[in-house]
Design a protein around this motif. Structure first.
Motif, PDB file in Angstrom:
ATOM      1  N   ALA A   1      -0.624   5.558   7.072  1.00  0.00           N
ATOM      2  CA  ALA A   1      -0.645   5.524   5.792  1.00  0.00           C
ATOM      3  C   ALA A   1       0.266   4.820   4.801  1.00  0.00           C
ATOM      4  O   ALA A   1       1.557   5.063   5.240  1.00  0.00           O
ATOM      5  N   THR A   2      -0.068   4.174   4.219  1.00  0.00           N
ATOM      6  CA  THR A   2       1.029   3.462   3.277  1.00  0.00           C
ATOM      7  C   THR A   2       1.025   3.651   1.672  1.00  0.00           C
ATOM      8  O   THR A   2      -0.229   3.460   1.181  1.00  0.00           O
ATOM      9  N   LEU A   3       1.948   3.968   1.057  1.00  0.00           N
ATOM     10  CA  LEU A   3       2.184   4.037  -0.250  1.00  0.00           C
ATOM     11  C   LEU A   3       1.857   2.635  -1.064  1.00  0.00           C
ATOM     12  O   LEU A   3       2.596   1.710  -0.566  1.00  0.00           O
ATOM     13  N   VAL A   4       0.838   2.266  -1.850  1.00  0.00           N
ATOM     14  CA  VAL A   4       0.539   1.210  -2.534  1.00  0.00           C
ATOM     15  C   VAL A   4       0.891   1.260  -3.916  1.00  0.00           C
ATOM     16  O   VAL A   4      -0.004   2.117  -4.542  1.00  0.00           O
ATOM     17  N   VAL A   5       1.785   0.929  -4.432  1.00  0.00           N
ATOM     18  CA  VAL A   5       2.171   0.856  -5.986  1.00  0.00           C
ATOM     19  C   VAL A   5       1.367  -0.024  -6.848  1.00  0.00           C
ATOM     20  O   VAL A   5       1.829  -1.156  -6.540  1.00  0.00           O
TER      21      VAL A   5
ATOM     22  N   ILE B   1      -2.222   8.980  -9.406  1.00  0.00           N
ATOM     23  CA  ILE B   1      -2.226   8.381  -7.883  1.00  0.00           C
ATOM     24  C   ILE B   1      -3.242   9.210  -7.430  1.00  0.00           C
ATOM     25  O   ILE B   1      -3.521  10.377  -7.292  1.00  0.00           O
ATOM     26  N   GLY B   2      -3.787   8.380  -6.319  1.00  0.00           N
ATOM     27  CA  GLY B   2      -4.747   8.965  -5.458  1.00  0.00           C
ATOM     28  C   GLY B   2      -4.477   8.963  -3.924  1.00  0.00           C
ATOM     29  O   GLY B   2      -3.175   8.597  -3.379  1.00  0.00           O
ATOM     30  N   ILE B   3      -5.321   9.001  -3.050  1.00  0.00           N
ATOM     31  CA  ILE B   3      -5.252   8.891  -1.729  1.00  0.00           C
ATOM     32  C   ILE B   3      -6.616   8.307  -1.040  1.00  0.00           C
ATOM     33  O   ILE B   3      -7.664   8.585  -1.436  1.00  0.00           O
TER      34      ILE B   3
ATOM     35  N   THR C   1      -1.939   4.401  -4.773  1.00  0.00           N
ATOM     36  CA  THR C   1      -2.559   5.269  -3.958  1.00  0.00           C
ATOM     37  C   THR C   1      -1.714   5.434  -2.720  1.00  0.00           C
ATOM     38  O   THR C   1      -1.015   4.453  -2.400  1.00  0.00           O
ATOM     39  N   VAL C   2      -2.119   6.338  -1.644  1.00  0.00           N
ATOM     40  CA  VAL C   2      -1.483   6.468  -0.421  1.00  0.00           C
ATOM     41  C   VAL C   2      -2.786   5.986   0.506  1.00  0.00           C
ATOM     42  O   VAL C   2      -3.518   6.709   0.540  1.00  0.00           O
ATOM     43  N   ALA C   3      -2.790   4.814   0.862  1.00  0.00           N
ATOM     44  CA  ALA C   3      -4.126   3.843   1.533  1.00  0.00           C
ATOM     45  C   ALA C   3      -3.884   4.323   3.045  1.00  0.00           C
ATOM     46  O   ALA C   3      -2.861   4.183   3.906  1.00  0.00           O
TER      47      ALA C   3
END
Length: 359
Positions: free
Chosen positions: A346-350, A298-300, A313-315
């Motif tokens: 910021a939004t978690l994008v799975v 997972i990234g940011i 990512t957390v976008a």
């Protein structure tokens, strides 16, 4: 094409055309609409220099970047430019050129003092002399991408964003989680890497999980750095020595997972940027690891390349942050009092690079 040509076509005086183009209340709204329509048809472009003679302003905002070849910086600059063009301002870009660049050109030769009305700084590390030079300008200033002492900041809450990423992995059942971060050699704001690392360690400690120092890898906030860090973390027993300088480890025992939680290879890697995460994915592929069966990543940031490969990512939205920053300094130029800017969303994008750990 100038004001005289517009005056000739419309039959108005140059003074009336000038007032109409500036939208002054002394001109009828119908006249303003007519003048602007003719100006568009003739291809008239207002002169920032001429406007400055009348207002005492340069009608320009300076944007200072450590380097220009990074995704975040390019997107943020785009957002700043959208707002400046809408307001009739020019964007003056100052590229510091990274560690070997000529910072003196921007800070100590007074270039910033005479060319712009405000400054937007992108993720900069400033020494005392540079800060003094900027303060002498008395320009409205704001920073995008990392907090700086004494200056307003537009950006995500890096500690909270990191905790969100770790929470996602913990929710999937991962307990053996490594971290890839480190300092960006291009001169990125040092607070961002440290705050994301602290968010990771804090979330792990809150879950009662210990992180061995060797699982805190330096990816230099770049794709190549991510490849190297991934190879170190995944290529052997996970006991390499390339840890993040000054990182330390989270306190607390490995509750609920026994000694195996810090031995062998991690089941997941949290990267403090998507560019590093993309590098870790390549390293995993070279080692024959399947993602997410053998390893979750997972990234940011929300990098567009991450979307292409299905990276979780957390976008964030650097373009939107650029627009917010531009509006803030322009309001201050117009006399508004500077106000604190709330953290950017910021939004978690799975996507497909994270899953339940095998076994």
């Amino acid at each position: 094409m100038g004001i005289q040509e517009i005056a000739t076509v419309t039959g108005l005086s140059k003074a009336t055309v000038s007032r109409a183009l500036r939208g002054l209340p002394s001109v009828a709204e119908t006249t303003v609409d007519h003048v602007r329509r003719v100006a568009d048809e003739l291809g008239y472009v207002p002169s920032s220099a001429a406007a400055g003679l009348a207002t005492g302003r340069q009608r320009a905002v300076g944007v200072v970047v450590p380097v220009i070849d990074r995704w975040f910086y390019a997107k943020a600059i785009g957002g700043v430019d959208v707002e400046l063009r809408r307001a009739g301002y020019d964007l003056v870009l100052y590229n510091l050129g990274g560690p070997g660049g000529d910072r003196d050109r921007a800070f100590r030769r007074s270039m910033l003092r005479h060319r712009v009305d405000a400054l937007v700084l992108l993720s900069l590390v400033l020494d005392e002399t540079e800060r003094s030079e900027l303060e002498l300008t008395r320009h409205p200033m704001i920073v995008i991408g990392g907090p700086a002492p004494g200056l307003r900041n537009v950006g995500v809450d890096d500690v909270a964003v990191a905790a969100t990423a770790v929470g996602h992995l913990l929710g999937l059942g991962h307990r053996r989680i490594a971290y890839v971060g480190g300092q960006d050699e291009a001169g990125m704001n040092v607070a961002v890497p440290y705050r994301r690392r602290d968010g990771f360690l804090g979330a792990m400690a809150a879950a009662g999980l210990h992180v061995p120092p060797s699982w805190l890898a330096d990816g230099r906030f770049s794709f190549a750095g991510g490849v190297a860090a991934g190879a170190m973390l995944l290529g052997g027993s996970g006991t390499g020595s390339a840890s993040v300088a000054g990182s330390g480890s989270a306190s607390g025992s490995a509750a609920g997972c026994g000694s195996a939680s810090v031995s062998g290879r991690p089941t997941a890697v949290f990267c403090a940027s998507d560019e590093m995460a993309l590098g870790v994915l390549l390293a995993a592929r070279r080692l024959g690891l399947r993602v997410p069966d053998d390893l979750s990543v997972i990234g940011i940031d929300g990098h567009e390349y991450g979307a292409a490969v299905g990276l979780t990512t957390v976008a964030q939205d650097p373009e939107a942050q650029g627009r917010v920053a531009a509006r803030a300094v322009l309001a201050e130029v117009d006399g508004a009092r500077p106000e604190a800017v709330p953290p950017a969303p910021a939004t978690l994008v799975v996507r497909g690079t994270t899953g339940v750990p095998r076994g």
